[in-house]
Every structure is written in C-alpha cells, then in structure tokens.
Design a protein around this motif. Structure first.
Motif, PDB file in Angstrom:
ATOM      1  N   PHE A  17      46.187   4.746  89.579  1.00 40.11           N
ATOM      2  CA  PHE A  17      45.261   4.079  89.187  1.00 40.11           C
ATOM      3  C   PHE A  17      45.530   2.504  89.191  1.00 40.11           C
ATOM      4  CE2 PHE A  17      45.345   7.814  86.693  1.00 40.11           C
ATOM      5  CZ  PHE A  17      43.798   8.565  87.281  1.00 40.11           C
ATOM      6  N   LEU A  27      45.397   4.378  79.459  1.00 41.93           N
ATOM      7  CA  LEU A  27      45.844   5.821  79.738  1.00 41.93           C
ATOM      8  C   LEU A  27      46.630   6.281  79.224  1.00 41.93           C
ATOM      9  CD1 LEU A  27      44.567   8.262  81.788  1.00 41.93           C
ATOM     10  CD2 LEU A  27      45.325   7.246  83.893  1.00 41.93           C
ATOM     11  N   SER A 254      37.152  23.278  86.949  1.00 43.76           N
ATOM     12  CA  SER A 254      37.863  21.923  87.705  1.00 43.76           C
ATOM     13  C   SER A 254      38.737  22.074  89.264  1.00 43.76           C
ATOM     14  CB  SER A 254      38.659  21.221  86.624  1.00 43.76           C
ATOM     15  OG  SER A 254      39.720  22.313  85.648  1.00 43.76           O
ATOM     16  N   LYS A 272      41.072  12.398  91.475  1.00 45.23           N
ATOM     17  CA  LYS A 272      42.372  12.252  90.054  1.00 45.23           C
ATOM     18  C   LYS A 272      41.526  12.370  88.419  1.00 45.23           C
ATOM     19  CE  LYS A 272      44.642   7.674  92.662  1.00 45.23           C
ATOM     20  NZ  LYS A 272      44.152   6.676  92.971  1.00 45.23           N
ATOM     21  N   LEU A 273      40.596  12.594  88.658  1.00 43.98           N
ATOM     22  CA  LEU A 273      39.559  12.328  87.229  1.00 43.98           C
ATOM     23  C   LEU A 273      39.724  13.557  86.871  1.00 43.98           C
ATOM     24  CD1 LEU A 273      36.738   9.812  86.834  1.00 43.98           C
ATOM     25  CD2 LEU A 273      38.764   9.803  85.633  1.00 43.98           C
ATOM     26  N   LEU A 276      42.903  14.525  85.688  1.00 44.53           N
ATOM     27  CA  LEU A 276      43.850  14.849  84.601  1.00 44.53           C
ATOM     28  C   LEU A 276      43.063  15.468  83.787  1.00 44.53           C
ATOM     29  CD1 LEU A 276      42.661  10.860  84.238  1.00 44.53           C
ATOM     30  CD2 LEU A 276      44.944  11.956  83.542  1.00 44.53           C
TER      31      LEU A 276
END
Length: 312
Positions: A17, A27, A254, A272-273, A276
C-alpha cells in the motif's frame, strides 16, 4: 525494458500500500489483532471437533481440515505482510516469493476442492440418509481429504513452476502485498497473452469446476428439502447447510472476482482489497460462522469450556 537477469532477479519489491502510506499503520494494527484471532478461532474448532465425541462424524472431520487449511492459507501471507508493514524493508527474495506463491495456491486449490467435498457430504446426509454411514465411511473420508491435499499440491506446484520459468523485466516491483499470479505475470517479458490464457484456464479449473459440483449438490439438496413433509425436518436440513453455503459464498465470491475477471477490468487497489478479504477476513469469519450458526458446535464449545472450568 531491460531484462533484470538472464535467469531471475535476486529479490522482488512488494509495493503493498505504498500509494496510500497512511493505511500502513492502521492495517498493521488490524492484522496484528485479527491474525491471532483467526488462528485461535480455527484452533478452537479443531480442538472441539477432536475432544467432543459427539462431533466425531465426517462433517466435522472435513471441518477440522478446513480450519487447518485456513490457518495455513493465512499464515502463508500475513506474517510476511506484517513484517513489510512494520519495517522499512519491503523486499522478498526470489525463492521466498516462489515458496509463498506455491503455498498460497496449494492451500487455495485444496480449500476450493474441500468445500466441494463438504457439499457432497451434506448431499449424502440429506438426500441419502439411510446410506450415509455406508458411503461416508472413515476410510472414504480420509481418501477424499488425501486427494484434496494431493490436488492442492499439484495445483500449487504447476502454477509456481510455470510462472517462475518466465523471464522477468525490470523494475522488479510487485504491485501487491504478497506474491500472487497476476502481479508477478505483469513483470514477465514480451507478449504474455499465452501465459495469461494459461493462468485463466487454470483458474477456471480450480474455481469453476468445484463450484459447479457445489451447485449440483445444493440443487439436489434443495429439491429434497422442498418435498420434506415436516417443517422441522426442512429447518434442520437447511440449518446444517447454511454455514457451509455462507463460507462457500465468501470464498468463491472473492476468488472469482479476483481471478476470473478480464484483464482490462483489473485494478491494483481493488485486487488488494479483495486479497485482504479472502486471505484474512474469511479465515477469521469461518470459525465465527460455524460456531454461531451451528448448534452442535456451540453446544460442544460450552461442554468443553465447562469441563475445563471444572478441572480448574
């Protein structure tokens, strides 16, 4: 672009990030809290399933393996991520990247197959209850789980060997917080269309094939539930499947958005989200889903905790 090395670079830089530096500390704190929680939740499921004789059934045998897979799945990513977020060093060695990619895809491939096996178990339990103990014998369950692990190893090895046989062009920066296929493939030299097609086909086989088996199993389950004469029977049958369906939705939802989208619609921030979500959030939610939505697990947890408190 200049070739980094005729064989391979010594290390990669995980950008993570970096474009949102304000996110790194929050985070780091969130992961430092949620990672141990996810581990403890999955360990609790494993211990309760082993310690309580009432849970010595195929369903909980598979659930134990799912919890162990979730622990390995998350551990292949989060410790390295915590290290990168907590220090100024954002690099991972070439071999370390290959190992991380292997274990991540091995666990992801195994989990997708295990979820399909668990749906088959529910299909047999609801649609063929009189033959359940005959079909889902201990030996058959062990064989199914062994096949899941073997297929996971094969998927991980095949994907890793293929990707790391490519030549990479500089700069050796991976626009992600771990070594995953799409961002590593973006570093490959020349025309990568064939490589992208191969990765897409592998994703279809690993994600869509088990998902179709799950859809087929639950289609038969739904048909069987609808013709049950007893409302109590319908409710019990649906309650045993609801937890698994929710886990399947989280995992495949996802994963499908990440790996089955066209390349043109990929966005590093969105990827990236999503990563996660399916590496950390699902692993933390799975024990919560199975403990809160499953009466047998809740009862077993209370019994186990009660025994421990009596011993103290």
């Amino acid at each position: 672009m200049e070739l980094i090395n005729k064989s391979h670079p010594e290390e990669f830089i995980l950008l993570g990030f970096a474009d949102h530096p304000w996110l790194q500390l929050p985070l780091f704190i969130i992961l430092l809290i949620t990672y141990p929680m996810a581990m403890m939740g999955n360990i609790a499921i494993i211990l309760v399933s082993k310690l309580d004789p009432r849970l010595h059934s195929p369903m909980y045998f598979f659930l134990t393996n799912l919890s162990f897979l979730d622990m390995c799945y998350t551990t292949s990513i989060v410790p390295q991520m915590l290290f990168n977020l907590g220090t100024s060093k954002k690099t991972i060695s070439y071999m370390g990247c290959a190992v991380q990619l292997y274990f991540f895809h091995m666990m992801a491939g195994a989990e997708s197959l295990l979820l399909a096996v668990m749906s088959f178990d529910r299909y047999v339990a609801i649609c063929k209850p009189l033959h359940y103990t005959l079909i889902m014998k201990r030996r058959i369950c062990i064989l199914l789980v062994a096949t899941v692990w073997l297929m996971g190893c094969t998927v991980g090895l095949g994907q890793t060997t293929y990707i790391f046989s490519l030549d990479f062009c500089g700069p050796c920066e991976i626009d992600h917080f771990f070594c995953d296929l799409p961002p590593i493939l973006a570093l490959a030299c020349g025309d990568t269309s064939h490589s992208e097609a191969a990765v897409f086909v592998a994703a279809i086989l690993c994600i869509s094939s088990p998902f179709l088996l799950i859809i087929a199993s639950y289609g038969r389950i739904l048909a069987a539930v609808l013709i049950m004469p007893s409302p109590e029977g319908r409710q019990k049958a649906l309650s045993t499947c609801s937890s698994h369906l929710l886990v399947v939705t989280l995992f495949y939802g996802s994963g499908s958005v990440t790996y089955l989208r066209p390349k043109a619609s990929h966005s590093p921030g969105v990827d990236k989200l999503l990563a996660l979500f399916y590496t950390v959030v699902t692993s933390m939610l799975n024990p919560v889903i199975y403990s809160l939505r499953n009466k047998e697990v809740k009862t077993a947890l209370r019994r186990t905790l009660g025994k421990k408190s009596n011993l103290i």
